[in-house]
Design an enzyme around this catalytic site. Structure first.
Site, short mmCIF file in Angstrom:
data_model
loop_
_atom_site.label_atom_id
_atom_site.label_comp_id
_atom_site.label_asym_id
_atom_site.label_seq_id
_atom_site.Cartn_x
_atom_site.Cartn_y
_atom_site.Cartn_z
N ALA A 247 0.78 -1.24 0.00
CA ALA A 247 0.00 0.00 0.00
C ALA A 247 0.81 1.29 0.00
CB ALA A 247 -0.94 0.01 1.20
N ALA A 248 1.92 1.33 0.72
CA ALA A 248 2.64 2.60 0.89
C ALA A 248 3.21 3.09 -0.45
CB ALA A 248 3.75 2.40 1.91
N PRO A 249 3.26 4.43 -0.61
CA PRO A 249 2.96 5.50 0.36
C PRO A 249 1.48 5.86 0.48
CG PRO A 249 3.75 6.45 -1.67
CD PRO A 249 3.85 4.97 -1.85
N GLY A 251 -1.29 6.28 -2.10
CA GLY A 251 -2.18 6.91 -3.06
C GLY A 251 -3.39 6.07 -3.40
N LYS A 252 -3.19 4.78 -3.59
CA LYS A 252 -4.30 3.90 -3.96
C LYS A 252 -5.18 3.61 -2.75
CE LYS A 252 -1.43 2.04 -7.63
NZ LYS A 252 -0.31 2.96 -7.32
N ASP A 293 4.46 -8.78 6.14
CA ASP A 293 4.97 -9.32 4.88
C ASP A 293 3.79 -9.86 4.08
OD1 ASP A 293 6.17 -10.71 2.80
OD2 ASP A 293 7.72 -11.60 4.06
N ASP A 309 -0.38 -3.72 -6.29
CA ASP A 309 0.57 -2.94 -7.08
C ASP A 309 1.94 -3.41 -6.62
OD1 ASP A 309 2.06 -1.14 -8.48
OD2 ASP A 309 1.12 0.65 -7.68
N CYS A 362 4.45 -0.82 -12.22
CA CYS A 362 4.88 0.35 -12.99
C CYS A 362 6.12 -0.02 -13.80
CB CYS A 362 5.14 1.55 -12.09
SG CYS A 362 6.28 1.26 -10.73
#
Length: 443
Positions: A247-249, A251-252, A293, A309, A362
């Site tokens: 999840a970090a940082p 945005g999603k 983890d 992601d 990405c």
């Protein structure tokens, strides 16, 4: 001879260049280090140093082309970087030659006062000041570093990679995702931004982000338009239990929470999770935050939807991270692809029957996108790919033969480009239509 007083921003920029090119340290790691090049710089000097260093990295080979005719052989790295910085300031920024040459000579003298380097720097940059600006204006986009470029050409071919290089050289505007997308026109007017087809905003000359209207009240967050698509690919999520697996940082996570999901935001990094919590606090959005983890995380109840992601080579982000092509080795991605496959398998196990999983990276490399999804479908009988052809704001040219999205830095060139991304939606057996099948908790 007295040591000259050095321009702090130029000195810090040279330290950043040395960190990337000689020590293989990212700009982000260097700027975050408490004893790094920025330690004694004022905020304005830090910003200028980073602009100078990123500019040189974007155009390194063009800088070397400007210098090459005036050098019998490359000087040693510290002096070479002083010359590159001077060439960039003279040719790309159009700075006054006297000031640039004088500052560069001072930097060379501080580097090695007993050598001939100051005289060399003076002579070379005076010649560059005379001839370089016109040559620079006519030069094609600087090529990416050879090993990195070779890996991309193998996949995309030379013509497409030239488009990537143009995007890399141009840099990236600032993209924002709104907490309330219905206020796009309002915030576009306040910020002097344009509304993108994806619903976000784009600013071409933003300045200091934290000083922009809407930042303090959490009306928006910084997020490339391409990076905003994976969360939207989950479909309607109102009331759904959604896991943001890396999840970090954040945005999603913010997107999903703003869309009405009950979000569990998981990440393995304490430092990155701290940034996620800060973003949640600033925007006033809520999520359960878990440090764990993703390969071993277990939940008592399966999730309605999962967004993965995954960690990747980040090759799609070269517009924003011009240091990355100098640091990333594309010859062996086995550790990354093994991690991605493990996270995908874990996500499938955490998903309820009929739930939707979005896998994104990405990356510009099929090994981290198309190949991963094909292998996951083979490993999990019944798992199906869901076409993303109707995702609002997407373009037909982004769609792959299997219904995934493949975004590239050279897309949207007339708007300022996009980060490269691969995005695919998968569904477990029992899937009817996400947000509408019985028991989903999302209708």
């Amino acid at each position: 001879m007295a040591t000259p007083a050095l321009d702090p921003a130029r000195a810090a920029a040279l330290a950043l260049l040395a960190g990337v090119l000689s020590e293989r340290m990212s700009l982000a790691d260097q700027t975050a280090h408490p004893k790094g090049p920025f330690a004694e710089c004022a905020p304005a000097e830090r910003a200028r140093a980073q602009r100078l260093a990123t500019g040189v990295l974007r155009h390194l080979r063009t800088c070397d082309q400007m210098l090459g005719p005036h050098l019998r052989m490359p000087p040693y790295p510290a002096i070479h970087n002083i010359l590159r910085l001077g060439a960039y300031e003279l040719c790309a920024l159009g700075e006054a030659p006297h000031g640039v040459v004088h500052a560069a000579v001072d930097l060379a003298r501080a580097e090695d006062p007993q050598s001939r380097a100051p005289g060399l720097v003076n002579a070379v940059l005076r010649k560059v000041a005379d001839l370089g600006p016109a040559l620079w204006a006519a030069a094609p986009p600087a090529q990416l570093p050879k090993p990195f470029r070779k890996g991309l050409v193998k996949v995309w071919g030379n013509k497409t990679v030239i488009g990537f290089e143009a995007a890399h050289g141009a840099g990236a505007p600032l993209d924002l995702t709104l907490r309330d997308p219905s206020e796009a026109a309002l915030w576009a007017d306040r910020l002097g931004a344009v509304v993108l087809p994806t619903g976000g905003l784009r600013l071409s000359d933003a300045g200091q982000v934290s000083q922009l209207p809407g930042y303090a009240e959490g009306a928006w967050w910084v997020q490339d338009a391409a990076a905003s698509l994976p969360a939207r690919a989950l479909g309607p999520v109102v009331g759904a239990r959604v896991l943001d697996l890396c999840a970090a940082p954040g945005g999603k996570t913010l997107q999903l929470a703003a869309a009405g999901a009950q979000v569990t935001a998981l990440d393995i990094s304490d430092a990155r999770v701290a940034r996620l919590r800060e973003n949640l606090a600033r925007t006033g959005l809520a999520a359960e935050v878990v440090i764990a983890d993703g390969l071993t995380y277990a939940a008592e109840t399966p999730f309605d939807a999962i967004l993965l992601d995954a960690p990747c080579s980040a090759t799609g982000t070269i517009r924003r991270h011009p240091d990355l092509p100098f640091l990333r080795d594309l010859s062996d991605l086995s550790d990354l692809t093994a991690l991605q496959a493990g996270l995908l398998d874990r996500a499938v196990g955490l998903l309820r029957p009929g739930g939707r999983l979005v896998f994104a990276t990405c990356s510009l490399l099929p090994a981290e996108g198309e190949d991963q999804v094909a292998a996951a479908l083979a490993r999990h009988p019944g798992l199906a790919q869901v076409p993303l052809s109707d995702l609002a704001g997407s373009a037909a040219e982004w769609l792959t033969d299997t219904g995934a999205l493949r975004l590239r830095p050279d897309f949207w060139a007339e708007r300022g480009g996009l980060d490269g991304f691969f995005i695919a939606a998968l569904a477990k057996p029992g899937y009817a239509r996400f947000g509408h099948d019985s028991g989903s908790g999302t209708s």
